[in-house]
Design a protein around this motif. Sequence first.
Motif: not given
Length: 352
Positions: A317-320, A148-150, A286-288, A310-313
């Motif tokens: 796992g997430v970002g810009l 999962q991703f935030a 970042r699914v990869d 859970v992939n988060d900041l």
Amino acid sequence: MTKAAVLLLAGSMALAACASDEKNNSSGSGSSGSSGGDLKVGIAYDTGGRGDKSFNDSAFAGVEKATKDNGGKYTELSPNSDASNRADLLTQLADQGYNPVIAVGFAYGDVIGDVAKQYPDTQFAIVDSSALDADGKPLGASNITGLQFAANEGSFLGGVAAALKTTTNHIGFVGGVQTPLIQAFEAGYVAGAKAAKPDITVDVEYISPAGDFSGFNDPAKGQIVAQGMYDKGADIVYAAAGGSGIGVFQAAKASNARAIGVDSDQYQTVGDPTLQPVIMTSVLKRVDNAVDAYINDFVDGKIKGGSDIVNDLKTDGVGLATSGGFIDDIQAQIKEYADKIKSGEITVPTTP
């Protein structure tokens, strides 16, 4: 991120429908690659399959990297036109000895539990959904892992960037399909924009309603929806719409405006170099990285199943994305907000 927020994300989706190629036909056939070794990874894509320049492609990149690094092979399958054969795809991969089997997208959540119970010695992972049911119990024989991703956190930063860069104090959000997870993208984006500029105007529109997944694969409608926002004064529009995002970029180009991509660094993946100048940034999911890390853990014997990652900041796992240099001048402000989210000072909403 609170447990409640995670549960809101679970069972939802960031389905990224896409342009099809010869691998993505109605029979659900696929292709395979090999780099030696005993590892055999099966990947079952979401609607449209590989080639979307976004969600499915990112999952494939993770599989490709992991099989290259660890030695092994992969087979990829795509659902038929009405996506009614998802269970068959997972069964086919498990039957052929692929282990682990990666299901891309929440829509597999309805079938993966039953398939996993039939193959207790096979590990399954599902992207953008939970390995647990509403009661917190494992969907399968404790052999499913939820990746999962935030996305709301990354979208918050996208909203901050849009608010800081707009010259009209008017921005927009185009969602592919009105589902809980895409609404989490919307919620984060609007919250971020309002945090940076409380009086900003944010237009929100979805291409298709809940249950109609065509909104992820309709660039023409994406262009029409986004063009309406640009015509009303928005100068930056965030496209959380899978393959339809291309239409948003085209509308931005026609309006001499800007857009924000999603999932992958779409400045790098958009394909059409004339669209690159309008892609101000992309909200990365970042699914990869998540798929690559999962397969590496599988190889190392660290995967037990029956839980979610859970992939988060905090985990990147997430970002810009920063390609093109369009947001280089506001990196200090973006970092400030990111740090507040990581510390818990800011709690990002998951519902509009």
